[in-house]
Scaffold this active site. Structure first.
Site, mmCIF file in Angstrom:
data_model
loop_
_atom_site.group_PDB
_atom_site.id
_atom_site.type_symbol
_atom_site.label_atom_id
_atom_site.label_comp_id
_atom_site.label_asym_id
_atom_site.label_seq_id
_atom_site.Cartn_x
_atom_site.Cartn_y
_atom_site.Cartn_z
ATOM 1 C CG HIS A 70 -0.308 0.057 2.520
ATOM 2 N ND1 HIS A 70 0.293 -1.040 3.119
ATOM 3 C CD2 HIS A 70 -0.135 1.085 3.406
ATOM 4 C CE1 HIS A 70 0.798 -0.691 4.292
ATOM 5 N NE2 HIS A 70 0.559 0.591 4.484
ATOM 6 C CG HIS A 72 0.092 4.315 4.938
ATOM 7 N ND1 HIS A 72 -0.684 3.458 5.690
ATOM 8 C CD2 HIS A 72 -0.685 5.393 4.690
ATOM 9 C CE1 HIS A 72 -1.884 3.994 5.881
ATOM 10 N NE2 HIS A 72 -1.904 5.173 5.281
ATOM 11 C CG HIS A 138 -4.046 -0.169 5.962
ATOM 12 N ND1 HIS A 138 -3.997 -0.257 7.340
ATOM 13 C CD2 HIS A 138 -2.932 0.512 5.584
ATOM 14 C CE1 HIS A 138 -2.884 0.345 7.757
ATOM 15 N NE2 HIS A 138 -2.231 0.819 6.723
ATOM 16 C CG ASP A 160 0.692 -1.798 7.804
ATOM 17 O OD1 ASP A 160 1.399 -2.732 8.207
ATOM 18 O OD2 ASP A 160 1.068 -0.617 7.792
ATOM 19 C CG ASP A 192 -0.249 -5.029 10.925
ATOM 20 O OD1 ASP A 192 0.672 -4.574 11.625
ATOM 21 O OD2 ASP A 192 -1.305 -4.401 10.688
ATOM 22 C CG HIS A 361 -7.706 8.163 14.273
ATOM 23 N ND1 HIS A 361 -7.408 8.262 12.931
ATOM 24 C CD2 HIS A 361 -6.813 7.265 14.786
ATOM 25 C CE1 HIS A 361 -6.369 7.484 12.658
ATOM 26 N NE2 HIS A 361 -5.994 6.866 13.772
ATOM 27 C CG HIS A 365 -2.291 -1.043 12.066
ATOM 28 N ND1 HIS A 365 -1.349 -1.586 11.231
ATOM 29 C CD2 HIS A 365 -2.108 0.300 12.010
ATOM 30 C CE1 HIS A 365 -0.619 -0.619 10.701
ATOM 31 N NE2 HIS A 365 -1.051 0.546 11.165
#
Length: 552
Positions: A70, A72, A138, A160, A192, A361, A365
Site C-alpha cells: 500500500h 503509506h 486498511h 498492514d 501485521d 479516528h 490495524h
C-alpha cells in the site's frame, strides 16, 4: 537437495516503520515494500531513516521485482533512495502506483523505473515466484496482502490490515480467498503486529462519519479538519458531510493536495460538483459555509496546521470560534509537538476537538480478535510476526500459541536475520548487513554515528574555536590566539572567562615553542586537552574545542 526459501527483513522488526522484506529462492529475489522511518530525537538534523539495502545492491541482478502492499510512507517512502542503486520493476495497485509516481517524478526517476499497475486478484510471475494480490482493508485505499508461491509452498504476507465489515469504499477484506489458501495449505504467514496488544476489534472507518456529522450539524463557525493525507476514505467522508451542510471545502498542505489529486484522477474519491474551491476563495465566504481540510495532525513543524496555529500561513489565520477537528491519533513521540499546536490554537480562541471527545479516528490495524480470525482462516504451518517492536512480536507469538500453534513453529526474528524455510522446518540461519541509513537533505548515508555524536555534542555543550596565526618559517605565533564561541556562553557576559581561556592558550603555545614543538597536530592536541580540562573544572561543561592554525 531441495532449495530453501529465505525470508529476510531489512526493516519493520523491533521497530514501527521502515518495512522491507526480502524473499529469496534459488537465484530469484523479490522485495515486499521499501519503507522509511522517522528519526529519533537524538538524530539531530536527520530528515528520514531508510533501511540498509547493501545486501540487495550486492544481489541486484537477482531481483525480479518490488511488490508494494500500500501507499503509506513506512512502506514506499525509501523507494526513491533505494532505486538510485537498484533498478527492478515495481508492482503495485492503482492508488499505490499513483503515489509512487509522484515520488519518482519529484526525484527525477520516473523515466528510469518500470512501474506496473495491478488489481486485487491478479497473479504476477517473477522467476520461481508467483505473487497474488489479495484485497484487504486498511486506512488507505487499494491496500493488498500477498500470497507468495514458490516450489516449496505458499507464504501469506498480510501487510498492514484490519477487518472492516462496512468500509467507505472498496468492499470488505477478501476473507474467502484467505480461507481458500488456508484449505490448500499455507507454508508460512508474516502478519501485521501493530495493534496486537489491543483486545477486541478495530472500529469501522464508517463510524467516523457519524462523529463528523454531529460536529458539523448546527455549527455557525469555520471548521478546520486535520487528518492523514493518505486516508482517502476519511477525506471523502469530510467532503460528504461538508456538502450535506452547505459548506465549501478548501485544501491546505502539499501532501493533502497530492492525495486529493491522485485519488480523484483514479476514481477513488468522488467530489460533488462545486464543493471543493481554491484556498484563496474562502475569505469571501461566510464562516458557516467554510470547511478547510489540512495536514499537520502530528504537529510537524512545517505542516499547514502548525503554520496556521503560529500565524505563519500565508492564506489562513485562526479566528476566534473556529472549530478545529483533529481526526488522527498521536504517533508515539509526537505528543509534545501536537500539544504545542493545540495550546496555540486555544490561545487564539479556537475550539479544539480531538479523539478524546468522540470517535474521530479509527486505526487501520487489526486488533486481537481480527488477528485470531486471520490465523484461523490461513492456518499456516509456520508463523513469523512482523511490523512491530519486540513487545508486539512477543504478544503476537503468544496469541498464535493460543490459537493452537506449536511454539517451535513460530520465529520471532530481527532485522538482518535470515529465516530459512524447508517443507518441514523454519529456523534462523545467518545474518546479512542491515541497519539504518540516515538521509539528510540530498545526502544518503553520509551522516553516520560519528557525525551524529558530533551533532549531539554541539547541541548539548556548544563549541569553542581557537584561531592562531603562526609563522611558516620559524613556527612562532604571529597573531592570536582568538577565541570564538557558539552555543557555549554569551561572550559579553563572560569576558573574564574568555580572558582566562586566551591566557591559557598563550601559555600552551609558549610552552610548545620552548620545547621546540612545531608539529601542528601536537600543538592542536595540547590546546584541545588543556582547554577542555580547564573548562570542565571551571564550568562542569564539555564544549567541542576546534583549534585552527593558519600559516602566514
Amino acid at each position: 537437495m531441495a532449495e530453501k526459501l529465505k525470508i529476510i527483513s531489512l526493516g519493520g522488526l523491533n521497530e514501527i516503520g521502515k518495512n522491507l522484506t526480502v524473499y529469496e529462492y534459488g537465484q530469484d529475489i523479490i522485495v515486499v515494500d521499501v519503507g522509511m522511518g522517522f528519526p529519533d530525537d537524538d538524530m539531530y538534523g536527520v530528515d528520514v531513516v531508510i533501511p540498509d539495502v547493501s545486501y540487495l545492491i550486492k544481489n541486484k541482478d537477482r531481483i525480479r521485482g518490488i511488490f508494494l502492499t500500500h501507499g503509506h510512507e513506512d512502506h514506499i517512502g525509501a523507494l526513491p533512495y533505494v532505486l538510485r542503486s537498484i533498478n527492478a520493476p515495481i508492482y503495485a495497485t492503482r492508488m499505490t502506483a499513483g503515489l509512487v509516481e509522484l515520488k519518482l517524478e519529484e526525484h527525477k526517476l520516473r523515466d528510469k523505473v518500470k512501474l506496473n499497475t495491478c488489481e486485487a486478484g491478479e497473479v504476477i510471475r517473477c522467476g520461481k515466484f508467483s505473487v497474488e494480490f489479495i484485497h484487504i482493508n486498511h486506512s488507505i485505499a487499494d491496500a493488498v496482502a500477498f500470497a507468495i508461491t514458490c516450489p516449496l509452498g505458499t507464504v501469506v504476507h498480510t501487510g498492514d490490515f484490519k477487518i472492516d465489515p462496512t468500509p467507505v469504499s472498496g468492499g470488505m477484506i477478501d476473507l474467502a480467498r484467505l480461507g481458500e489458501l488456508g484449505n490448500k495449505g499455507v507454508l508460512a504467514m508474516l502478519c501485521d503486529s501493530t495493534n496486537v496488544e489491543r483486545p477486541g476489534y478495530t472500529k469501522s472507518e464508517r463510524s467516523v462519519g457519524d462523529s463528523f456529522d454531529a460536529l458539523f450539524k448546527g455549527c455557525e463557525d469555520r471548521i478546520i479538519v486535520t487528518t492523514f493525507a493518505s486516508n482517502v476514505d476519511r477525506i471523502q467522508q469530510i467532503i460528504n458531510v461538508a456538502a450535506r451542510y452547505g459548506r465549501k471545502v478548501a485544501v491546505s498542505g502539499r501532501s493533502m493536495e497530492n492525495a486529493l489529486r491522485v485519488s480523484t484522477q483514479l476514481g477513488y474519491m468522488h467530489i460533488p460538483e462545486g464543493v471543493v474551491v481554491p484556498l484563496e476563495q474562502i475569505k469571501s465566504l461566510p464562516k458557516k459555509e467554510v470547511c478547510i481540510i489540512t495536514t499537520g495532525s502530528q504537529g510537524e513543524s512545517t505542516s499547514a496546521l502548525t503554520r496556521i496555529a503560529f500565524s505563519t500561513h500565508r492564506q489562513i489565520d485562526i479566528q476566534p470560534g473556529d472549530r478545529i477537528i483533529l481526526s488522527a491519533s498521536a504517533i508515539p513521540g509526537n505528543e509534545n509537538s501536537i500539544g504545542a499546536v493545540i495550546n496555540e490554537l486555544y490561545r487564539k480562541g479556537a475550539e479544539v476537538v480531538n479523539e478524546r471527545s468522540g470517535a474521530l479516528h479509527v486505526s487501520g490495524h487489526a486488533c486481537q480478535e481480527e488477528l485470531k480470525i486471520i490465523h484461523a482462516l490461513v492456518r499456516p504451518k509456520f508463523f513469523i510476526p512482523v511490523h512491530g517492536e519486540q513487545r508486539h512480536l512477543r504478544v503476537h507469538s503468544k496469541l498464535a500459541q493460543e490459537m493452537g500453534m506449536d511454539p517451535r513453529n513460530i520465529v520471532v526474528s530481527d532485522v538482518g536475520k535470515v529465516i530459512e524455510l524447508s517443507a518441514k522446518s523454519c529456523r534462523i540461519n545467518g545474518t546479512v548487513p542491515s541497519g539504518n541509513v540516515l538521509v539528510d537533505g540530498y545526502g544518503v548515508g553520509d551522516v553516520g554515528s560519528v557525525v551524529l555524536r558530533d551533532r549531539k555534542h554541539l547541541a548539548e555543550d556548544g563549541m569553542i574555536v581557537v584561531v592562531v596565526s603562526m609563522s611558516g618559517e620559524d613556527g612562532c605565533v604571529v597573531s592570536g590566539p582568538d577565541i570564538i564561541t557558539r552555543g557555549f556562553v554569551y561572550v559579553k557576559e563572560s569576558e573574564q572567562l574568555m580572558d582566562e581561556l586566551r591566557n591559557i592558550a598563550c601559555q600552551i603555545l609558549a610552552d610548545c615553542e620552548c620545547r621546540h614543538i612545531t608539529d601542528w597536530a601536537t600543538i592542536k592536541s595540547s590546546l584541545k586537552g588543556e582547554l577542555s580540562s580547564f573548562l570542565y573544572k571551571k564550568t562542569k561543561r564539555n564544549p567541542m574545542i576546534l583549534p585552527v592554525i593558519m600559516e602566514v
